[in-house]
Structures are given as structure tokens and as C-alpha cells.
Scaffold this motif. Sequence first.
Motif, PDB file in Angstrom:
ATOM      1  N   PHE A 102       0.870  -1.188   0.000  1.00 23.59           N
ATOM      2  CA  PHE A 102       0.000   0.000   0.000  1.00 23.59           C
ATOM      3  C   PHE A 102       0.905   1.237   0.000  1.00 23.59           C
ATOM      4  O   PHE A 102       1.604   1.504   0.977  1.00 23.59           O
ATOM      5  CB  PHE A 102      -0.902  -0.006   1.235  1.00 23.59           C
ATOM      6  CG  PHE A 102      -1.940   1.081   1.209  1.00 23.59           C
ATOM      7  CD1 PHE A 102      -3.157   0.897   0.571  1.00 23.59           C
ATOM      8  CD2 PHE A 102      -1.692   2.315   1.821  1.00 23.59           C
ATOM      9  CE1 PHE A 102      -4.113   1.904   0.531  1.00 23.59           C
ATOM     10  CE2 PHE A 102      -2.639   3.333   1.790  1.00 23.59           C
ATOM     11  CZ  PHE A 102      -3.856   3.119   1.153  1.00 23.59           C
ATOM     12  N   ILE A 103       0.910   1.954  -1.099  1.00 22.55           N
ATOM     13  CA  ILE A 103       1.826   3.100  -1.210  1.00 22.55           C
ATOM     14  C   ILE A 103       1.258   4.302  -0.447  1.00 22.55           C
ATOM     15  O   ILE A 103       0.111   4.695  -0.639  1.00 22.55           O
ATOM     16  CB  ILE A 103       2.038   3.492  -2.699  1.00 22.55           C
ATOM     17  CG1 ILE A 103       2.439   2.273  -3.520  1.00 22.55           C
ATOM     18  CG2 ILE A 103       3.039   4.623  -2.838  1.00 22.55           C
ATOM     19  CD1 ILE A 103       3.735   1.622  -3.131  1.00 22.55           C
ATOM     20  N   GLU A 104       2.145   4.838   0.387  1.00 17.12           N
ATOM     21  CA  GLU A 104       1.686   5.936   1.231  1.00 17.12           C
ATOM     22  C   GLU A 104       1.848   7.283   0.529  1.00 17.12           C
ATOM     23  O   GLU A 104       2.804   7.504  -0.189  1.00 17.12           O
ATOM     24  CB  GLU A 104       2.526   5.911   2.510  1.00 17.12           C
ATOM     25  CG  GLU A 104       2.029   6.844   3.549  1.00 17.12           C
ATOM     26  CD  GLU A 104       2.864   6.740   4.822  1.00 17.12           C
ATOM     27  OE1 GLU A 104       3.109   5.615   5.290  1.00 17.12           O
ATOM     28  OE2 GLU A 104       3.267   7.798   5.318  1.00 17.12           O
ATOM     29  N   GLY A 105       0.902   8.160   0.741  1.00 19.16           N
ATOM     30  CA  GLY A 105       0.987   9.525   0.221  1.00 19.16           C
ATOM     31  C   GLY A 105       0.215  10.412   1.180  1.00 19.16           C
ATOM     32  O   GLY A 105      -0.443   9.906   2.098  1.00 19.16           O
ATOM     33  N   GLU A 106       0.275  11.696   0.924  1.00 15.47           N
ATOM     34  CA  GLU A 106      -0.409  12.652   1.806  1.00 15.47           C
ATOM     35  C   GLU A 106      -1.888  12.286   2.009  1.00 15.47           C
ATOM     36  O   GLU A 106      -2.427  12.390   3.099  1.00 15.47           O
ATOM     37  CB  GLU A 106      -0.359  14.002   1.123  1.00 15.47           C
ATOM     38  CG  GLU A 106       0.080  15.143   1.990  1.00 15.47           C
ATOM     39  CD  GLU A 106       0.182  16.369   1.108  1.00 15.47           C
ATOM     40  OE1 GLU A 106      -0.780  17.142   1.106  1.00 15.47           O
ATOM     41  OE2 GLU A 106       1.210  16.525   0.419  1.00 15.47           O
ATOM     42  N   SER A 107      -2.519  11.837   0.919  1.00 14.77           N
ATOM     43  CA  SER A 107      -3.968  11.638   0.935  1.00 14.77           C
ATOM     44  C   SER A 107      -4.423  10.428   1.755  1.00 14.77           C
ATOM     45  O   SER A 107      -5.573  10.353   2.153  1.00 14.77           O
ATOM     46  CB  SER A 107      -4.466  11.470  -0.498  1.00 14.77           C
ATOM     47  OG  SER A 107      -3.950  10.262  -1.016  1.00 14.77           O
ATOM     48  N   ASN A 108      -3.506   9.483   1.971  1.00 12.25           N
ATOM     49  CA  ASN A 108      -3.928   8.273   2.699  1.00 12.25           C
ATOM     50  C   ASN A 108      -3.088   8.008   3.934  1.00 12.25           C
ATOM     51  O   ASN A 108      -3.220   6.962   4.580  1.00 12.25           O
ATOM     52  CB  ASN A 108      -3.891   7.057   1.766  1.00 12.25           C
ATOM     53  CG  ASN A 108      -2.492   6.812   1.214  1.00 12.25           C
ATOM     54  OD1 ASN A 108      -1.493   7.011   1.906  1.00 12.25           O
ATOM     55  ND2 ASN A 108      -2.409   6.385  -0.024  1.00 12.25           N
ATOM     56  N   GLN A 109      -2.202   8.952   4.249  1.00 16.17           N
ATOM     57  CA  GLN A 109      -1.230   8.751   5.317  1.00 16.17           C
ATOM     58  C   GLN A 109      -1.889   8.433   6.655  1.00 16.17           C
ATOM     59  O   GLN A 109      -1.532   7.467   7.328  1.00 16.17           O
ATOM     60  CB  GLN A 109      -0.399  10.015   5.453  1.00 16.17           C
ATOM     61  CG  GLN A 109       0.950   9.789   6.058  1.00 16.17           C
ATOM     62  CD  GLN A 109       1.815  11.025   5.886  1.00 16.17           C
ATOM     63  OE1 GLN A 109       1.276  12.138   5.803  1.00 16.17           O
ATOM     64  NE2 GLN A 109       3.098  10.847   5.831  1.00 16.17           N
ATOM     65  N   LEU A 110      -2.867   9.240   6.999  1.00 15.68           N
ATOM     66  CA  LEU A 110      -3.500   9.063   8.303  1.00 15.68           C
ATOM     67  C   LEU A 110      -4.276   7.738   8.358  1.00 15.68           C
ATOM     68  O   LEU A 110      -4.234   7.017   9.360  1.00 15.68           O
ATOM     69  CB  LEU A 110      -4.433  10.241   8.591  1.00 15.68           C
ATOM     70  CG  LEU A 110      -4.880  10.361  10.037  1.00 15.68           C
ATOM     71  CD1 LEU A 110      -3.682  10.460  10.978  1.00 15.68           C
ATOM     72  CD2 LEU A 110      -5.782  11.588  10.210  1.00 15.68           C
ATOM     73  N   THR A 135     -14.774   5.793  -4.065  1.00 18.83           N
ATOM     74  CA  THR A 135     -14.417   4.453  -4.525  1.00 18.83           C
ATOM     75  C   THR A 135     -13.023   4.404  -5.180  1.00 18.83           C
ATOM     76  O   THR A 135     -12.568   5.385  -5.748  1.00 18.83           O
ATOM     77  CB  THR A 135     -15.534   3.969  -5.491  1.00 18.83           C
ATOM     78  OG1 THR A 135     -15.312   2.625  -5.791  1.00 18.83           O
ATOM     79  CG2 THR A 135     -15.565   4.762  -6.780  1.00 18.83           C
ATOM     80  N   GLY A 136     -12.357   3.262  -5.008  1.00 14.65           N
ATOM     81  CA  GLY A 136     -11.055   3.040  -5.658  1.00 14.65           C
ATOM     82  C   GLY A 136      -9.875   3.718  -5.004  1.00 14.65           C
ATOM     83  O   GLY A 136      -8.845   3.925  -5.627  1.00 14.65           O
ATOM     84  N   LEU A 137     -10.003   4.048  -3.723  1.00 16.70           N
ATOM     85  CA  LEU A 137      -8.896   4.763  -3.073  1.00 16.70           C
ATOM     86  C   LEU A 137      -8.163   3.925  -2.028  1.00 16.70           C
ATOM     87  O   LEU A 137      -7.285   4.421  -1.324  1.00 16.70           O
ATOM     88  CB  LEU A 137      -9.404   6.065  -2.434  1.00 16.70           C
ATOM     89  CG  LEU A 137      -9.951   7.105  -3.426  1.00 16.70           C
ATOM     90  CD1 LEU A 137     -10.406   8.356  -2.714  1.00 16.70           C
ATOM     91  CD2 LEU A 137      -8.902   7.468  -4.474  1.00 16.70           C
ATOM     92  N   GLY A 138      -8.533   2.660  -1.896  1.00 16.37           N
ATOM     93  CA  GLY A 138      -7.745   1.782  -1.026  1.00 16.37           C
ATOM     94  C   GLY A 138      -8.376   1.412   0.307  1.00 16.37           C
ATOM     95  O   GLY A 138      -7.687   0.887   1.188  1.00 16.37           O
TER      96      GLY A 138
END
Length: 427
Positions: A102-110, A135-138
Motif C-alpha cells: 500500500f503506497i503511502e501519500g499525503e492523501s492516505n497517510q492518516l 471508490t477506488g482509493l484503497g
Amino acid sequence: MWIRPLRTKIKKNIIILYAPNYFVLDWIQNKYINYFQYILHDLCNFKPPVIIILIKKKINSYLFKKKKENFIPESQFSNLKNHFNAFKKFSGINKKYNFHNFIEGESNQLARYSSYQLASNFKQSYNPLFLYGSTGLGKTHLLHAIGNSILKEKKYAKVAYMHSECFIQNMINALKKNTIEKFKNYYRSVDVLLIDDIQFFSKKKHSQDELFHTFNTLFEKKQKIILTSNCYPKRIKGLSDLLKSRFNWGLTVSITAPKINTRVKILLYKAHEKKILLPKEVALFIAKKIYSNVRELEGALNKIQIKAHFNKKKITLELAKKTLKNAIQKKKISIKNIQNTVVEYFKIKISDLISKKRSRSITEPRQIAMALSKKLTNYSFSEIGFAFGGKDHTTVLYACKKIKNSKKNKKNYFYQDFLNILNKLIN
Ligand code: ADP
Ligand code: MG
């Protein structure tokens, strides 16, 4: 249901599809074969392969296994209760998804961090954890990652992943067969319950009551509950206030669309995972073109890879541009958008569009709006049905088929209306 069980074999210029029985064979032959052929034409510049379908008995067992994964037979509820191994078998956790991929980025970090924290120290952390986002964001990926991570540390933990639709279906089955007690015991005996897409409980009062009791039992016993939905819990329509307030007791975290650098990272990672040689400039091109849905990002990569494979070419910027020429960035258009445009066009009311009314002046605009939603957004048949006042997924499927059939008769006013609104929406 029809396509996944098929097995394929490629021999020179022939693609053999193996179906598990005659029923599937017939269905594929009648409904899909032209479509497959059409895609092959699109993909291959040289002579496209011929498709033949045969029967292969052995794959029946595969079908059976697949079914079991999704729906737990009631006879299993009681057996499962104290049998950890059996439990694991039916946990519904997909091994494919973990924190590592699961690649981390600002949008999913928390969201990733909270999920990881919960998995590493699941006795101590907040309860429930609620992940929401479009939808489709993990979200589903993270649920499985939590499950896998806990099972890796604690082999005997009872972790169950459940899509909301499955929970509801299992409950209905249990009610029919008088095994509701077993059903209750099963869900209330888990250490960690992962429930996906909670918005599907909307307007299902009975199922909501059952979920509420399960929630309370697990919560009191300090067992963990992790939930997801496509919007902020308080905004889920048709869900009881009691449930909504319970969902807010723990930690609620959103996932939003990844920024461009994360999208590039995801693409490069997925390419590496699938052993696809993807030049960085091509990754950047795809990431610029598709910006709001990781599932679509993966889809674009696959499309380009298939095109390169069939044409026996390397992946280049030129090939990517050609392949994605017509890719519409679907997410820009929402179902709400579509509904508003349709009611404006037909001069009807939104409340009618999402009502149960069955007069032609309402059903036809509704069918057009449903088919447009499927074409222009990333939502599933069920999700679209839900956005139209809780219609069944088969109603949406029917609408899409009707549009497709009406296409043959170009003078048909129904299809013309569809095209007019489509033009309005995408231009
Ligand atoms: P959701 O449940 O939010 O609709 P999913 O979890 O099904 O979305 O994700 C869709 C696809 O995108 C999956 O294949 C998933 O592995 C992939 N995906 C989403 N976010 C990421 C990410 N940050 N890193 C890697 N893959 C991702
Ligand atoms: Mg999901």
C-alpha cells in the motif's frame, strides 16, 4: 460470475476458453463472445485471434470454492465458533493486500497510519476505526492489510472480513433457515470484525438492528471493529442515528485522491509487481491523465500493457497516448451531476427520479440516468442502484442493457435522448 471461472489457453492464433459447464458456455456464447471479439479487434493491429469455447469439468471445484469464500454456509457457524483453523479458512481475508504494497501519500497517510497502529496493537487502540472516502482509493485494501497483519502476529486471532452485502445476505439466509442464533454467535465471537462498505446497510432496518447488537457486544468485550464507507458516517442516508453515533465513538479517518507524485509511485510499484517495463515518463503521463481513482490507474496500466503485448511492442509514450486517447476521467462527473442534468432535460423532479414510480415518463429518464452513471462514473451496479433510491443492482444492469439494445436502432428517440444528455455532460 460468468467470466471469472473461465480458464484460457492460447494456441497460435486461437484463444480457447474453458467453461465449467454447458450453462456457462451457452451464456458466454450468447452474451459475451461478440464483446470479447470486439475488444480483441481493438487491441490487435494484426489479425485478431479466434475464440473457441470448450467445457472443462475440473474447474467446477474452483467455482465451488469461490462461492464458499463469499458466503458462509450456516452449517459452519456453529462449527466455526471454536475452531480456529476453520475460522481462518472462512475469514474472508485476501492475502494479496498488505501494508507493504500500500503506497503511502499525503492523501492516505492518516488512514494507513491508523490502520497500521490498530493492527500492531489491536488491544490498546481506538474502537471502532472508521475509514471513509470515494471508490477506488484503497479502503478495502487497508481492511485486508489490517486482517493480514494481525493474523501474521497472532496466528489464532479470530479475524473476519465481511462485505456489508454479505453480512446482510448471510443474515437473511440464517433467518430463512432458522439459524439466526448461530449467525449471531458467529459474528459476536470474533476478535476483530472488518466490515466493508457500510453504506449498503442503508434502509435495511432489520440488518441495521442486528449490526447494532453485534457492534455493542463486540464493543463491550473490547473486540475491535473496523468499518468503511463511501462517505462520512453522519452523511450516510437511511442509516439509524444510533448506529451513526456508535460509528463516531472511535476514530474516523478519510482517504482522498492521491496527488500526482503518489500516483506515479503507485504506478511504478504496480508495474514492478507485475514485471511490466514502464518508463517513468509514461507513468507520469498516465498519472496526469487519471487523477482520482487508483483502481482506474491500475486499469489504464493494464490496458497499455495488453496493447503492448498483443502488438509485440515495448511500452512507449506514443503507445500510451494512443491507448488512453479516449479515456475519460470518469470521476469528474458525479451521479448527482447526472441526475440533475437528466431531470433538467426531461423537466421532471429529482424526487420522482429516485422514487419507485413506474410510469414511462419517469422510468425512461431513470434508466438513462442509471446507464450514464455506469458509463461516466466508477460506481458499481449496486452503488448506482443505491444512489437511485435503493434500487437493486439488476435494475441498473437492465437499464444499461436497454440502452445498449436501443443503440441498434439509431432513430430511436430513447437512444437519442441518451446521446444528447451524454454530450451535455462530457462537453
Ligand atoms: P476502495 O475499497 O476504496 O474502493 P480498493 O481498496 O478496492 O478501493 O482499491 C482499489 C485498487 O487500488 C486495489 O487494487 C488496491 O490495491 C489499489 N490501491 C488503492 N490505493 C492504493 C495505494 N495507496 N497503494 C497501492 N495500491 C492501492
Ligand atoms: Mg472497497
